[in-house]
Write a protein that holds these residues in place. Structure first.
Motif, PDB file in Angstrom:
ATOM      1  N   LYS A 347       1.028  26.410  -0.901  1.00  0.00           N
ATOM      2  CA  LYS A 347       1.991  25.313  -0.874  1.00  0.00           C
ATOM      3  C   LYS A 347       3.372  25.799  -1.327  1.00  0.00           C
ATOM      4  O   LYS A 347       3.496  26.578  -2.255  1.00  0.00           O
ATOM      5  N   SER A 348       4.376  25.290  -0.657  1.00  0.00           N
ATOM      6  CA  SER A 348       5.757  25.582  -1.051  1.00  0.00           C
ATOM      7  C   SER A 348       6.636  24.433  -0.580  1.00  0.00           C
ATOM      8  O   SER A 348       6.872  24.270   0.619  1.00  0.00           O
ATOM      9  N   PHE A 349       7.089  23.647  -1.534  1.00  0.00           N
ATOM     10  CA  PHE A 349       7.910  22.489  -1.192  1.00  0.00           C
ATOM     11  C   PHE A 349       9.188  22.905  -0.473  1.00  0.00           C
ATOM     12  O   PHE A 349       9.598  22.280   0.503  1.00  0.00           O
ATOM     13  N   GLY A 350       9.797  23.996  -0.958  1.00  0.00           N
ATOM     14  CA  GLY A 350      11.064  24.440  -0.369  1.00  0.00           C
ATOM     15  C   GLY A 350      10.927  24.814   1.095  1.00  0.00           C
ATOM     16  O   GLY A 350      11.756  24.440   1.934  1.00  0.00           O
ATOM     17  N   PHE A 351       9.851  25.555   1.442  1.00  0.00           N
ATOM     18  CA  PHE A 351       9.641  25.977   2.823  1.00  0.00           C
ATOM     19  C   PHE A 351       9.454  24.770   3.730  1.00  0.00           C
ATOM     20  O   PHE A 351      10.067  24.665   4.799  1.00  0.00           O
ATOM     21  N   GLN A 352       8.577  23.861   3.302  1.00  0.00           N
ATOM     22  CA  GLN A 352       8.295  22.693   4.135  1.00  0.00           C
ATOM     23  C   GLN A 352       9.532  21.811   4.301  1.00  0.00           C
ATOM     24  O   GLN A 352       9.779  21.273   5.377  1.00  0.00           O
ATOM     25  N   ARG A 353      10.298  21.677   3.222  1.00  0.00           N
ATOM     26  CA  ARG A 353      11.494  20.825   3.297  1.00  0.00           C
ATOM     27  C   ARG A 353      12.488  21.374   4.303  1.00  0.00           C
ATOM     28  O   ARG A 353      13.065  20.626   5.110  1.00  0.00           O
ATOM     29  N   LEU A 354      12.688  22.690   4.280  1.00  0.00           N
ATOM     30  CA  LEU A 354      13.635  23.299   5.213  1.00  0.00           C
ATOM     31  C   LEU A 354      13.171  23.133   6.662  1.00  0.00           C
ATOM     32  O   LEU A 354      13.983  22.853   7.549  1.00  0.00           O
ATOM     33  N   MET A 355      11.874  23.303   6.896  1.00  0.00           N
ATOM     34  CA  MET A 355      11.375  23.158   8.269  1.00  0.00           C
ATOM     35  C   MET A 355      11.468  21.706   8.748  1.00  0.00           C
ATOM     36  O   MET A 355      11.722  21.455   9.923  1.00  0.00           O
ATOM     37  N   LYS A 356      11.244  20.774   7.830  1.00  0.00           N
ATOM     38  CA  LYS A 356      11.386  19.359   8.202  1.00  0.00           C
ATOM     39  C   LYS A 356      12.851  18.985   8.414  1.00  0.00           C
ATOM     40  O   LYS A 356      13.178  18.183   9.290  1.00  0.00           O
ATOM     41  N   ALA A 357      13.727  19.557   7.578  1.00  0.00           N
ATOM     42  CA  ALA A 357      15.156  19.257   7.709  1.00  0.00           C
ATOM     43  C   ALA A 357      15.726  19.827   8.997  1.00  0.00           C
ATOM     44  O   ALA A 357      16.624  19.240   9.616  1.00  0.00           O
ATOM     45  N   PHE A 358      15.193  20.991   9.425  1.00  0.00           N
ATOM     46  CA  PHE A 358      15.684  21.645  10.645  1.00  0.00           C
ATOM     47  C   PHE A 358      14.488  21.944  11.561  1.00  0.00           C
ATOM     48  O   PHE A 358      14.051  23.097  11.673  1.00  0.00           O
ATOM     49  N   PRO A 359      13.933  20.916  12.206  1.00  0.00           N
ATOM     50  CA  PRO A 359      12.734  21.118  13.042  1.00  0.00           C
ATOM     51  C   PRO A 359      12.967  22.047  14.232  1.00  0.00           C
ATOM     52  O   PRO A 359      12.019  22.603  14.771  1.00  0.00           O
ATOM     53  N   ASP A 360      14.230  22.203  14.641  1.00  0.00           N
ATOM     54  CA  ASP A 360      14.536  23.100  15.767  1.00  0.00           C
ATOM     55  C   ASP A 360      14.923  24.501  15.308  1.00  0.00           C
ATOM     56  O   ASP A 360      15.359  25.327  16.117  1.00  0.00           O
ATOM     57  N   MET A 361      14.772  24.767  14.010  1.00  0.00           N
ATOM     58  CA  MET A 361      15.135  26.078  13.466  1.00  0.00           C
ATOM     59  C   MET A 361      14.332  27.186  14.152  1.00  0.00           C
ATOM     60  O   MET A 361      13.133  27.036  14.413  1.00  0.00           O
ATOM     61  N   LYS A 362      14.996  28.294  14.416  1.00  0.00           N
ATOM     62  CA  LYS A 362      14.348  29.448  15.040  1.00  0.00           C
ATOM     63  C   LYS A 362      14.642  30.695  14.219  1.00  0.00           C
ATOM     64  O   LYS A 362      15.760  30.892  13.754  1.00  0.00           O
ATOM     65  N   SER A 363      13.605  31.519  14.052  1.00  0.00           N
ATOM     66  CA  SER A 363      13.772  32.779  13.330  1.00  0.00           C
ATOM     67  C   SER A 363      14.113  33.880  14.319  1.00  0.00           C
ATOM     68  O   SER A 363      13.451  34.030  15.356  1.00  0.00           O
ATOM     69  N   ARG A 364      15.133  34.641  13.990  1.00  0.00           N
ATOM     70  CA  ARG A 364      15.573  35.712  14.886  1.00  0.00           C
ATOM     71  C   ARG A 364      14.548  36.847  14.938  1.00  0.00           C
ATOM     72  O   ARG A 364      14.400  37.526  15.960  1.00  0.00           O
ATOM     73  N   ASP A 365      13.815  37.065  13.820  1.00  0.00           N
ATOM     74  CA  ASP A 365      12.904  38.204  13.732  1.00  0.00           C
ATOM     75  C   ASP A 365      11.427  37.808  13.792  1.00  0.00           C
ATOM     76  O   ASP A 365      10.606  38.577  14.287  1.00  0.00           O
ATOM     77  N   ASN A 366      11.084  36.619  13.276  1.00  0.00           N
ATOM     78  CA  ASN A 366       9.669  36.247  13.147  1.00  0.00           C
ATOM     79  C   ASN A 366       9.431  34.826  13.651  1.00  0.00           C
ATOM     80  O   ASN A 366       8.786  34.015  12.972  1.00  0.00           O
ATOM     81  N   ASN A 367       9.937  34.530  14.830  1.00  0.00           N
ATOM     82  CA  ASN A 367       9.884  33.152  15.316  1.00  0.00           C
ATOM     83  C   ASN A 367       8.465  32.688  15.648  1.00  0.00           C
ATOM     84  O   ASN A 367       8.135  31.512  15.467  1.00  0.00           O
ATOM     85  N   GLU A 368       7.612  33.598  16.098  1.00  0.00           N
ATOM     86  CA  GLU A 368       6.246  33.206  16.443  1.00  0.00           C
ATOM     87  C   GLU A 368       5.506  32.670  15.224  1.00  0.00           C
ATOM     88  O   GLU A 368       4.832  31.631  15.287  1.00  0.00           O
ATOM     89  N   THR A 369       5.636  33.362  14.100  1.00  0.00           N
ATOM     90  CA  THR A 369       4.994  32.908  12.865  1.00  0.00           C
ATOM     91  C   THR A 369       5.621  31.609  12.373  1.00  0.00           C
ATOM     92  O   THR A 369       4.921  30.718  11.873  1.00  0.00           O
ATOM     93  N   LEU A 370       6.930  31.477  12.516  1.00  0.00           N
ATOM     94  CA  LEU A 370       7.610  30.237  12.118  1.00  0.00           C
ATOM     95  C   LEU A 370       7.081  29.053  12.920  1.00  0.00           C
ATOM     96  O   LEU A 370       6.825  27.973  12.354  1.00  0.00           O
TER      97      LEU A 370
END
Length: 391
Positions: A347-370
């Motif tokens: 669990k990580s509140f910070g990670f989940q919050r960022l993904m919820k805040a930016f649902p269209d976020m894409k990782s330049r290096d590890n997008n598949e895992t994201l």
């Protein structure tokens, strides 16, 4: 028009909060639930504060001309959004918003639709909202305002540090999980190849053994044929000797009929002697051929048995080695998969919050895992992810 840095900071904070409230309201209407849409943890969106500060500082002298005010707001906020998106991606290796699917976008950082919204919003703020906000700022006692700003900015600075640390940890986790996923895939391929090589090796060894067996059997057959041909050769030699003796006897009879009895007796004796010697030699040759056949056959059998034994021992040893290597790879893959699942479930509140805040976020290096993370935390559905990959 702000008169000093104190007023600019207040304008930044207030509009950052208003921008956050707007984003949260939009998300609530869109998803039906509360989502903290800010880049930071607190109730503020810095990009809104910066945008209004720039517009107020530059366009206040032109606020009476609504067309110029709109055009200026449209241009300034678009440039700000582009620069912010570009810097965030370069620094954190993540694209926090993406307008690539919108018409008239520039590298996905800005698009015509939202630039128009920015222009209209800033025009409305400058003409209607800002005079009220500015009056409220000037109404606050200066000392109290400085104290409040000091507290707010300390919290803001701490929030920035926490958020940056969270993002760096998040990127590190994505990288580790991406590397683990690649290792698991590699080990799975190696395990499959190992099984394939075992099967192939058994088939090749079996074919080689069959070839060797056929060669030995051909050699035995050839030796038998040679040996079985020896009696016939002896018979041919006996017939040849007998024919020569008969010819000699006829010649002797024609040349000296007077000595017929003597010569005939001598020829008969010689014929009998020659025939007996040929028979003895034939018997001796046949016995030797039989002994040689037995010896050759036994040697061939022993060689075949030895090769079969060596082949079985070699195959068993290689089988053990491959089984050990296979077990080691399976154990390593199981450990990686266990660690991989733990990282998913951690669990990580910070990670989940960022993904919820930016649902269209894409990782330049590890997008598949994201994208897998988004699905895991129900931020994105599987069918949506497949559609994104297809596009």
């Amino acid at each position: 028009m702000p008169q000093n840095f104190y007023e600019l900071v207040w304008i930044f904070i207030i509009y950052a909060f208003i921008g956050w409230s707007t984003e949260v309201s939009y998300a609530a209407l869109d998803t039906g639930k509360f989502v903290n849409r800010g880049f930071l943890n607190g109730p503020y969106c810095p990009i809104y504060g910066c945008g209004v500060v720039i517009v107020v500082a530059i366009l206040t002298p032109l606020k009476e001309n609504l067309l110029i005010l709109f055009a200026g707001s449209f241009l300034l906020t678009s440039v700000l959004e582009y620069i912010t998106g570009y810097i965030l991606e370069k620094v954190f290796h993540n694209k926090w918003w993406d307008y690539s699917d919108k018409p008239f976008n520039i590298k996905g950082y800005v698009c015509l639709k939202f630039s128009i919204y920015w222009g209209l919003a800033c025009t409305f703020i400058m003409d209607i909202i800002h005079p009220i906000i500015y009056a409220a700022i000037r109404f606050i006692p200066f000392v109290l305002g400085v104290v409040l700003l000091s507290i707010i900015m300390c919290v803001f600075a701490a929030d920035c540090i926490i958020t940056v640390t969270t993002i760096l940890k998040f990127n590190k986790r994505l990288k580790v999980m991406d590397e683990m996923a690649a290792s698991i895939h590699r080990l799975s391929d190696e395990i499959g190849e190992n099984i394939y090589e075992n099967v192939t090796d058994v088939i090749e060894k079996s074919e080689k053994f069959q070839e060797t067996h056929v060669e030995l059997m051909d050699k035995i057959s050839e030796t038998k044929e040679n040996i079985y041909g020896l009696p016939q050769t002896a018979k041919d030699k006996l017939a040849e000797t007998t024919g020569a003796a008969k010819d000699k006897l006829a010649e002797t009879t024609g040349a000296a009929k007077d000595k017929l009895a003597e010569t005939t007796g001598a020829a008969k004796d010689k014929l009998a002697e020659t025939t007996g010697a040929a028979k003895d030699k034939f018997a001796e040759t046949t016995e030797a051929a039989k002994d040689k056949l037995t010896e050759t056959t036994e040697a061939a059998k022993n060689k075949l048995a030895e090769k079969a034994e060596n082949y079985a021992a070699s195959r068993e040893e290689k089988k053990r080695e491959r089984e050990l290597a296979l077990e080691e790879k399976k154990r390593e893959r199981a450990e990686l998969m266990e660690r991989y699942e733990k990282l998913y479930e951690e669990k990580s509140f910070g990670f989940q919050r960022l993904m919820k805040a930016f649902p269209d976020m894409k990782s330049r290096d590890n997008n598949e895992t994201l994208e897998k993370f988004k699905i895991h935390f129900n931020i994105k559905k599987k069918d949506e992810n497949k559609k994104d990959q297809a596009s």
